[in-house]
Scaffold this motif. Structure first.
Motif, PDB file in Angstrom:
ATOM      1  N   ASP A 141       2.473  -8.546  10.176  1.00  0.00           N
ATOM      2  CA  ASP A 141       2.619  -7.118   9.874  1.00  0.00           C
ATOM      3  C   ASP A 141       3.870  -6.847   9.045  1.00  0.00           C
ATOM      4  N   GLN A 142       4.968  -7.512   9.392  1.00  0.00           N
ATOM      5  CA  GLN A 142       6.216  -7.334   8.661  1.00  0.00           C
ATOM      6  C   GLN A 142       6.073  -7.799   7.211  1.00  0.00           C
ATOM      7  N   GLU A 143       5.418  -8.931   7.002  1.00  0.00           N
ATOM      8  CA  GLU A 143       5.203  -9.431   5.641  1.00  0.00           C
ATOM      9  C   GLU A 143       4.358  -8.468   4.831  1.00  0.00           C
TER      10      GLU A 143
ATOM     11  N   ARG B 167       4.064  -5.238   5.364  1.00  0.00           N
ATOM     12  CA  ARG B 167       4.866  -4.040   5.150  1.00  0.00           C
ATOM     13  C   ARG B 167       5.842  -4.250   3.987  1.00  0.00           C
ATOM     14  N   GLN B 168       6.489  -5.394   3.953  1.00  0.00           N
ATOM     15  CA  GLN B 168       7.430  -5.690   2.879  1.00  0.00           C
ATOM     16  C   GLN B 168       6.721  -5.772   1.534  1.00  0.00           C
ATOM     17  N   ALA B 169       5.538  -6.385   1.519  1.00  0.00           N
ATOM     18  CA  ALA B 169       4.759  -6.459   0.282  1.00  0.00           C
ATOM     19  C   ALA B 169       4.358  -5.066  -0.196  1.00  0.00           C
ATOM     20  N   ALA B 170       3.985  -4.193   0.743  1.00  0.00           N
ATOM     21  CA  ALA B 170       3.594  -2.820   0.391  1.00  0.00           C
ATOM     22  C   ALA B 170       4.776  -2.034  -0.166  1.00  0.00           C
ATOM     23  N   VAL B 171       5.961  -2.237   0.409  1.00  0.00           N
ATOM     24  CA  VAL B 171       7.165  -1.559  -0.091  1.00  0.00           C
ATOM     25  C   VAL B 171       7.485  -2.025  -1.507  1.00  0.00           C
TER      26      VAL B 171
ATOM     27  N   ILE C  47      -1.154  -3.715  -6.683  1.00  0.00           N
ATOM     28  CA  ILE C  47      -1.430  -3.796  -5.248  1.00  0.00           C
ATOM     29  C   ILE C  47      -1.241  -5.248  -4.809  1.00  0.00           C
ATOM     30  N   PRO C  48      -0.612  -5.493  -3.673  1.00  0.00           N
ATOM     31  CA  PRO C  48      -0.361  -6.880  -3.252  1.00  0.00           C
ATOM     32  C   PRO C  48      -1.646  -7.705  -3.198  1.00  0.00           C
ATOM     33  N   SER C  49      -1.511  -8.995  -3.432  1.00  0.00           N
ATOM     34  CA  SER C  49      -2.657  -9.893  -3.360  1.00  0.00           C
ATOM     35  C   SER C  49      -2.993 -10.177  -1.902  1.00  0.00           C
ATOM     36  N   GLY C  50      -4.148 -10.745  -1.689  1.00  0.00           N
ATOM     37  CA  GLY C  50      -4.559 -11.112  -0.340  1.00  0.00           C
ATOM     38  C   GLY C  50      -5.695 -10.261   0.173  1.00  0.00           C
ATOM     39  N   GLU C  51      -6.439 -10.839   1.106  1.00  0.00           N
ATOM     40  CA  GLU C  51      -7.635 -10.183   1.637  1.00  0.00           C
ATOM     41  C   GLU C  51      -7.324  -8.857   2.316  1.00  0.00           C
ATOM     42  N   PHE C  52      -6.169  -8.763   2.961  1.00  0.00           N
ATOM     43  CA  PHE C  52      -5.815  -7.534   3.674  1.00  0.00           C
ATOM     44  C   PHE C  52      -5.814  -6.331   2.747  1.00  0.00           C
ATOM     45  N   PHE C  53      -5.410  -6.501   1.492  1.00  0.00           N
ATOM     46  CA  PHE C  53      -5.308  -5.395   0.540  1.00  0.00           C
ATOM     47  C   PHE C  53      -6.545  -5.256  -0.354  1.00  0.00           C
ATOM     48  N   ASP C  54      -7.569  -6.117  -0.126  1.00  0.00           N
ATOM     49  CA  ASP C  54      -8.770  -6.050  -0.971  1.00  0.00           C
ATOM     50  C   ASP C  54      -9.446  -4.690  -0.894  1.00  0.00           C
ATOM     51  N   GLY C  55      -9.478  -4.105   0.313  1.00  0.00           N
ATOM     52  CA  GLY C  55     -10.125  -2.807   0.472  1.00  0.00           C
ATOM     53  C   GLY C  55      -9.448  -1.721  -0.337  1.00  0.00           C
ATOM     54  N   MET C  56      -8.125  -1.764  -0.404  1.00  0.00           N
ATOM     55  CA  MET C  56      -7.406  -0.771  -1.186  1.00  0.00           C
ATOM     56  C   MET C  56      -7.676  -0.950  -2.678  1.00  0.00           C
TER      57      MET C  56
END
Length: 305
Positions: A90-92, A94-98, A136-145
């Protein structure tokens, strides 16, 4: 009872529209009831095992758990057991989103925007970005965005949310007025400042804050005006600013908020001086329907404590 039926019950309990599709293990954005389809302040998560989940109204701060046999208990979600690995992930994120939020703001151009024109401010210059998806950050978590952004109509107005002068999040507004907040970014306590002055006013939406700023200028009053993105966060921001005034939205009354709308509920809870339009809607709606002078007359007698 199916997990879908339980989810519908939980969504109704916190006054959000059920998502059209819900994928296990992934938060899905959806509108708050009465706020329009473009509002994405609702969230639903179905757990990985498909046997339960959470419905969350980010605007009001309400959360409701659900499971296969219905609601899992009234009110707030009980905090899960501490999971250091999950906290690290979660912290990683959050930091990527910031970082992504700051990069979007830095990449913007100062331009007019269709949303601003539609809201009554054709000469207002905003932070405009054609393609936020690339940042937008890479990775599956951000794919929806990334997918959501691809379905929206550019160019995008980028509203930065700052805490102690640092950009920590952004709200994207497309040419048709649809809004999307940066996924995983910290929003609590973040705000965007539109003006600086002796008084301090806090509003929810960007267009609402623009109308409040314009009305106060019409009155000849010097004011700092902030947009804080949600009703709950408006109260959070205002509570930290001595003498601040809340320009709340006049939302539809909700039974679970003791007959008050979301804007009124959190404004009253904050302990700050507050006001809202006499009819349902926000101060930009009032501006559009009755003119800026009507907003100015309404705000004229309101003073901070």
């Amino acid at each position: 009872m199916s997990i879908h039926d339980a989810m519908l019950q939980a969504c109704a309990a916190v006054q959000i529209e059920p998502p059209r599709k819900a994928k296990a293990g992934e938060w899905v954005a959806c509108p708050v009831v009465g706020k329009g389809r473009s509002n994405g302040a609702g969230r639903v998560l179905i757990f990985d095992d498909g046997r339960g989940g959470i419905a969350w109204n980010w605007s009001s701060g309400q959360q409701q758990r659900f499971k296969l046999d219905g609601l899992a208990g009234p009110g707030e979600v009980k905090p899960p057991r501490r999971d250091p690995e999950a906290e690290r992930i979660d912290q990683e994120r959050r930091q990527a989103a910031v970082r992504a939020s700051a990069a979007m703001v830095a990449a913007c151009e100062p331009l007019a925007h269709p949303y601003l024109e539609r809201k009554g401010f054709p000469d207002e210059i905003g932070n405009v970005l054609d393609d936020p998806a690339r940042l937008i950050p890479s990775g599956e978590f951000f794919d929806g965005m990334r997918y959501q952004v691809s379905q929206m109509a550019g160019p995008f107005l980028v509203i930065p949310g700052r805490i102690a002068k640092q950009v920590v999040t952004v709200q994207l507004i497309d040419a048709e007025g649809a809004k999307l907040n940066m996924k995983a970014a910290p929003m609590k306590g973040a705000a965007h400042r539109l003006a600086t002055g002796r008084e301090t006013w806090v509003a929810e939406g960007y267009a609402t804050a623009l109308s409040v700023r314009a009305a106060l200028r019409l009155l000849g009053r010097s004011a700092t005006v902030l947009s804080a993105f949600s009703a709950a966060n408006v109260a959070k921001v205002a509570e930290g600013l001595s003498g601040s005034i809340i320009a709340a939205d006049h939302d539809k009354p909700l039974e679970q908020l003791h007959g008050k709308g979301t804007g009124e509920f959190y404004a009253a809870k904050s302990g700050r001086v507050w006001t809202m339009p006499p009819a349902l809607g926000d101060f930009n709606d009032m501006h559009q329907e009755h003119g800026l002078r009507a907003v100015a007359v309404h705000l004229r007698e309101v003073r901070g404590g």
